[in-house]
Write a protein that holds these residues in place. Sequence first.
Motif, short mmCIF file in Angstrom:
data_model
loop_
_atom_site.label_atom_id
_atom_site.label_comp_id
_atom_site.label_asym_id
_atom_site.label_seq_id
_atom_site.Cartn_x
_atom_site.Cartn_y
_atom_site.Cartn_z
N GLU A 99 0.82 -1.22 0.00
CA GLU A 99 0.00 0.00 0.00
C GLU A 99 0.85 1.27 0.00
O GLU A 99 0.32 2.36 0.13
N ARG A 100 2.18 1.13 -0.13
CA ARG A 100 3.07 2.29 -0.08
C ARG A 100 3.57 2.64 -1.48
O ARG A 100 3.80 1.76 -2.31
N PHE A 101 3.77 3.94 -1.70
CA PHE A 101 4.17 4.43 -3.01
C PHE A 101 5.47 5.22 -2.91
O PHE A 101 5.72 5.91 -1.93
N PHE A 102 6.28 5.11 -3.98
CA PHE A 102 7.59 5.75 -4.00
C PHE A 102 7.88 6.25 -5.41
O PHE A 102 7.23 5.86 -6.37
N LYS A 103 8.91 7.11 -5.49
CA LYS A 103 9.31 7.66 -6.78
C LYS A 103 10.80 7.98 -6.75
O LYS A 103 11.37 8.25 -5.69
N PHE A 104 11.40 7.97 -7.93
CA PHE A 104 12.78 8.40 -8.09
C PHE A 104 13.11 8.47 -9.57
O PHE A 104 12.34 8.04 -10.42
N ILE B 296 12.65 -2.59 -7.44
CA ILE B 296 12.09 -3.01 -6.15
C ILE B 296 13.21 -3.16 -5.12
O ILE B 296 13.06 -2.73 -3.96
N GLU B 297 14.34 -3.72 -5.52
CA GLU B 297 15.48 -3.86 -4.59
C GLU B 297 15.97 -2.50 -4.12
O GLU B 297 16.25 -2.31 -2.93
N LYS B 298 16.09 -1.53 -5.03
CA LYS B 298 16.53 -0.18 -4.65
C LYS B 298 15.55 0.43 -3.67
O LYS B 298 15.94 1.05 -2.67
N THR B 299 14.26 0.25 -3.92
CA THR B 299 13.22 0.80 -3.05
C THR B 299 13.26 0.12 -1.68
O THR B 299 13.17 0.79 -0.64
N ARG B 300 13.43 -1.19 -1.65
CA ARG B 300 13.50 -1.91 -0.37
C ARG B 300 14.74 -1.53 0.43
O ARG B 300 14.68 -1.46 1.66
N ARG B 301 15.87 -1.28 -0.24
CA ARG B 301 17.07 -0.81 0.46
C ARG B 301 16.79 0.54 1.12
O ARG B 301 17.21 0.79 2.25
#
Length: 149
Positions: free
Chosen positions: A114-119, A131-136
């Motif tokens: 349910e969480r959102f991210f950007k880069f 996904i790995e970059k976001t989880r790190r």
Amino acid sequence: MEKTRDAFYSVAQKTVVDAIVKVDGIEIGMFTRKTEAQLRLEYQDLARGTWEEAEAKVEEAYITQVEASTEAEFWSYLGAVPPLCRNVTGETESFKMSEMKFGCVTFIGVRIGERFFKFYDKKSLSHQQVIEKTRRHLASIEASAAESA
């Protein structure tokens, strides 16, 4: 084989300033017609290298860290232009905008649960790498929060 042209560039201002040419024995910018000293007045971090080096350095400057986003922002970016690619696998989803910010760097939207991210990063990243970059990023935030508690 053609010689690679050198260029002036500024990482701080995220730009390849100009190609370097020699006129009457003096190196100047091909389009600005300014010397390195003149350009340095406008670009304090002015550097020079091959055109390829300049593009690579500026491209790196456009890559950002992962940051939190909202569901509304995620869908807004996804609907802005057709995505370059979109992946949905279980609890994760990512897409890359088809428009590049610079070189091969583009906006990347991410959903984990349910969480959102950007880069911004290179369009060549796979869904798994995104996904790995976001989880790190999430792990580093959680570690920082645990240290402050």
